[in-house]
Design a protein around this motif. Structure first.
Motif, short mmCIF file in Angstrom:
data_model
loop_
_atom_site.label_atom_id
_atom_site.label_comp_id
_atom_site.label_asym_id
_atom_site.label_seq_id
_atom_site.Cartn_x
_atom_site.Cartn_y
_atom_site.Cartn_z
N ASP A 209 0.70 -1.22 -0.01
CA ASP A 209 -0.15 0.04 -0.24
C ASP A 209 0.88 1.26 -0.04
O ASP A 209 1.93 1.04 0.72
CB ASP A 209 -0.91 -0.04 1.14
N ASP A 210 0.21 2.45 -0.46
CA ASP A 210 0.98 3.55 -0.65
C ASP A 210 1.41 3.93 0.83
O ASP A 210 2.51 4.76 1.18
CB ASP A 210 0.13 4.91 -1.00
N ASN A 211 0.75 3.70 1.73
CA ASN A 211 1.01 4.34 3.26
C ASN A 211 2.03 3.46 3.87
O ASN A 211 2.63 3.66 4.67
CB ASN A 211 -0.52 4.14 4.06
N ASP A 212 2.18 2.20 3.12
CA ASP A 212 3.56 1.44 3.94
C ASP A 212 4.72 1.64 3.32
O ASP A 212 5.72 1.03 3.72
CB ASP A 212 2.89 -0.09 3.94
N ILE A 213 4.81 1.90 2.03
CA ILE A 213 5.74 1.86 1.29
C ILE A 213 7.14 2.64 1.86
O ILE A 213 8.24 2.35 1.78
CB ILE A 213 5.86 2.35 -0.20
N GLU A 214 6.79 3.80 2.61
CA GLU A 214 7.80 4.60 3.06
C GLU A 214 8.23 4.21 4.58
O GLU A 214 9.10 4.38 5.22
CB GLU A 214 7.23 6.04 3.37
N ARG A 215 7.37 3.22 5.29
CA ARG A 215 7.42 2.51 6.66
C ARG A 215 7.82 1.13 6.73
O ARG A 215 7.91 0.68 7.79
CB ARG A 215 6.19 3.09 7.34
N VAL A 216 7.98 0.61 5.54
CA VAL A 216 8.16 -0.91 5.58
C VAL A 216 9.35 -1.24 6.35
O VAL A 216 9.30 -2.51 6.95
CB VAL A 216 8.14 -1.35 4.22
N PHE A 217 10.25 -0.39 6.21
CA PHE A 217 11.58 -0.78 6.98
C PHE A 217 11.70 -0.55 8.72
O PHE A 217 12.64 -0.37 9.13
CB PHE A 217 12.87 -0.34 6.37
N ASP A 218 10.45 0.26 9.00
CA ASP A 218 10.47 0.49 10.41
C ASP A 218 10.44 -0.54 11.21
O ASP A 218 9.80 -1.83 11.08
CB ASP A 218 9.34 1.51 10.71
N LYS A 219 10.77 -0.24 12.72
CA LYS A 219 10.72 -1.58 13.35
C LYS A 219 9.12 -1.75 14.00
O LYS A 219 8.58 -1.18 14.03
CB LYS A 219 11.49 -1.09 14.89
N PHE A 220 8.80 -3.29 13.93
CA PHE A 220 7.67 -3.60 14.24
C PHE A 220 6.45 -3.13 13.33
O PHE A 220 5.25 -3.47 13.88
CB PHE A 220 7.08 -3.11 15.79
N HIS A 221 6.71 -2.77 12.14
CA HIS A 221 5.92 -2.39 11.25
C HIS A 221 5.62 -3.56 10.21
O HIS A 221 6.50 -4.12 9.83
CB HIS A 221 6.35 -1.08 10.37
N ARG A 222 4.34 -3.74 10.24
CA ARG A 222 3.71 -4.70 9.41
C ARG A 222 2.52 -4.14 8.46
O ARG A 222 1.69 -3.63 8.87
CB ARG A 222 3.24 -5.96 10.01
N GLY A 223 2.79 -4.24 7.19
CA GLY A 223 1.82 -3.53 6.44
C GLY A 223 0.40 -4.11 6.44
O GLY A 223 0.29 -5.37 6.69
N ALA A 224 -0.49 -3.30 6.02
CA ALA A 224 -1.97 -3.75 6.20
C ALA A 224 -1.97 -5.03 5.15
O ALA A 224 -2.90 -5.73 5.42
CB ALA A 224 -2.81 -2.65 5.68
N SER A 225 -1.36 -4.98 4.11
CA SER A 225 -1.37 -5.98 3.06
C SER A 225 -0.57 -7.19 3.22
O SER A 225 -0.62 -8.27 2.53
CB SER A 225 -1.37 -5.40 1.77
N ALA A 226 0.12 -7.15 4.29
CA ALA A 226 1.15 -8.27 4.41
C ALA A 226 0.49 -9.46 5.19
O ALA A 226 -0.44 -9.12 6.44
CB ALA A 226 2.36 -7.62 5.34
#
Length: 384
Positions: free
Chosen positions: A313-330
Motif C-alpha cells: 500500500d502507498d501508506n506502507d511503502i515509506e514505513r516498511v523498514f520501520d521496527k515492528f511495522h507490518r503492512g496492512a496487505s502483509a
C-alpha cells in the motif's frame, strides 16, 4: 596605535574565524566547557578590532553597542559562566581602549558605569533564560525518549505475545496429542505432529533471535568484521539455505559474475539478504516470481529482491523498514523486525535500504553497498 585600515582587515579576518567557531559551539559546549570561555575572549578581541575601525567616524556609545552584541551572542550560545566572563572582558576592553582616559581602567564619567552594569545585567538575564530553556528542552527530550521507549516496549510485547501465542498453541496441541494418544496414531500422523512442533519451535526461535539481534544493532553491540566478498557467493548460500521456503515460488537470479567485490561483513550481509528473501517468500502467494538481482552503479553495488505479488500500500511503502511495522496487505507472522534488521545492517556498511514499486505490479526491496578499489594480487601470483 594600529592604523584604522589594518584594524578593519584584522576584524574581517577574525570575524570569519569567530563565526566558524560558533557553528560548532552548541555541539561542543557540554563536552568541552572551555570552548565557551575561549569564544568569549575571541568575541572581546573581535569587538575591540571593530571598535578601533569605527572610532574615527562613530561615537563611543555606538562602540559600546558592539560589545553589548558580543555579550548577547555569547550568552545565547554558551553557559552562564562564559556569559559573565564575556561581559567582564568586554567591559574591561571597552574601558581600557575607548573610555577616557584611554589606556587605563580609570572611569572619569559615571555614565559609563551604567553602561558596564547594563552589559553585566544583560549577560545574567539572557544566560539565565537560556539555561532555563535548555533545562526545559532536556526535560522534554527525556520525556519524549521515555515515551518512545515505552511505546517500543509495548509494541514489542504486543507483537511477541501475538505472534508467539499461535505457535505455542500449535505446539501444545501437537505435543498433547503425541503424549496422550501417540500409540493410537499412525506413523505418518506422528511424523506430521513432530514436524509441526519442530517447525513452530524453529519459527519462535527465529523471532526471538531477531529481537536480540535488533537490540544488539541499536546498542552498538555488533562490530563489523570486514573482508572482501562476492555478492553472488553470498546470495548462492542464502538461496540454497532457503530453498525449502522458496519451493512454492518461481525463483529468478540475475547476479552477473563480473560484479565487483565488496568489503563487507559477509555474515551480516548474508543475514540482510536472508531477511529480504524470507520477506518475499512469506508475504507473496505460491507461484509468485521472486527475483534476486545485482547491479553495479558507479561507486555502489545495488542488491535487489523483487517480487511480483500484490504489492505494498502507498501508506506502507515509506514505513516498511520501520521496527515492528507490518503492512496492512502483509500476511503471515513475524514480529516486524526482519526488514528493520536489514536496514540497520546496511547502514553499518554506509549503505541505504528502501522499497519501491515495480511497474506492472509488485515490490522491489533494494539496498546498496559501497564499492571500494579491490586490492591487486601480488606480482608473483600474477606471474604464476
Amino acid at each position: 596605535m594600529l592604523c584604522r585600515c589594518h584594524c578593519t582587515e584584522l576584524a574581517a579576518s577574525f570575524y570569519d574565524i569567530f563565526t566558524r567557531a560558533l557553528r560548532y559551539s552548541n555541539r561542543m559546549d557540554k563536552a568541552r566547557p572551555w570552548i565557551g570561555y575561549a569564544c568569549a575572549a575571541g568575541a572581546a578581541l573581535l569587538c575591540t578590532l571593530i571598535g578601533l575601525a569605527m572610532a574615527p567616524r562613530f561615537d563611543i556609545v555606538n562602540i559600546a553597542m558592539v560589545y553589548l552584541v558580543a555579550v548577547v551572542v555569547v550568552a545565547l550560545r554558551f553557559s552562564r559562566g562564559a556569559a559573565i566572563f564575556s561581559s567582564v572582558l568586554c567591559v574591561a576592553a571597552f574601558d581600557f581602549m575607548f573610555v577616557p582616559p584611554q589606556g587605563t581602567f580609570t572611569v572619569d564619567d559615571v555614565q559609563y558605569l551604567l553602561t558596564f552594569a547594563i552589559m553585566l545585567a544583560v549577560a545574567l538575564v539572557i544566560s539565565g533564560l537560556m539555561e532555563s530553556g535548555r533545562r526545559q528542552a532536556e526535560a522534554r527530550a527525556a520525556l519524549a525518549l521515555e515515551a518512545e521507549t515505552e511505546r517500543i516496549r509495548s509494541t514489542l510485547l504486543a507483537s511477541i505475545s501475538h505472534d508467539l501465542r499461535t505457535p505455542l498453541a500449535v505446539m501444545t496441541g501437537a505435543s498433547s496429542s503425541l503424549a496422550e494418544g501417540g500409540e493410537r496414531l499412525s506413523p505418518q500422523e506422528r511424523i506430521a505432529l513432530a514436524q509441526s512442533i519442530y517447525g513452530q519451535a524453529r519459527d519462535m526461535s527465529e523471532q526471538v533471535a531477531k529481537v536480540l539481534q535488533m537490540t544488539r544493532l541499536e546498542t552498538g553491540g555488533i562490530a563489523l568484521e570486514r573482508d572482501w566478498a562476492a555478492i553472488p557467493e553470498i546470495a548462492g548460500s542464502v538461496l540454497a539455505r532457503l530453498s525449502e521456503r522458496l519451493a512454492r515460488h518461481r525463483l529468478l537470479v540475475d547476479l552477473p559474475a563480473d560484479l565487483p567485490l565488496v568489503r563487507v561483513d559477509a555474515t551480516l550481509i548474508d543475514q540482510a539478504l536472508t531477511n529480504l528473501v524470507e520477506n518475499a517468500a512469506r508475504h507473496t502467494p505460491a507461484g509468485t516470481v521472486v527475483q534476486v538481482r545485482g547491479q553495479h552503479r558507479s561507486n555502489e553495488l545495488v542488491v535487489s529482491v523483487e517480487d511480483f505479488g500484490i504489492g505494498i500500500d502507498d501508506n506502507d511503502i515509506e514505513r516498511v523498514f520501520d521496527k515492528f511495522h507490518r503492512g496492512a496487505s502483509a500476511g503471515g507472522g513475524g514480529v516486524g523486525l526482519g526488514l528493520a534488521i536489514c536496514r540497520a545492517i546496511v547502514r553499518l556498511h554506509q549503505g541505504k535500504a528502501w522499497a519501491e514499486r515495480i511497474p506492472g505490479g509488485g515490490t522491489a526491496f533494494r539496498f546498496t553497498l559501497p564499492v571500494e578499489e579491490a586490492p591487486r594480487p601480488p606480482a608473483d601470483a600474477e606471474s604464476a
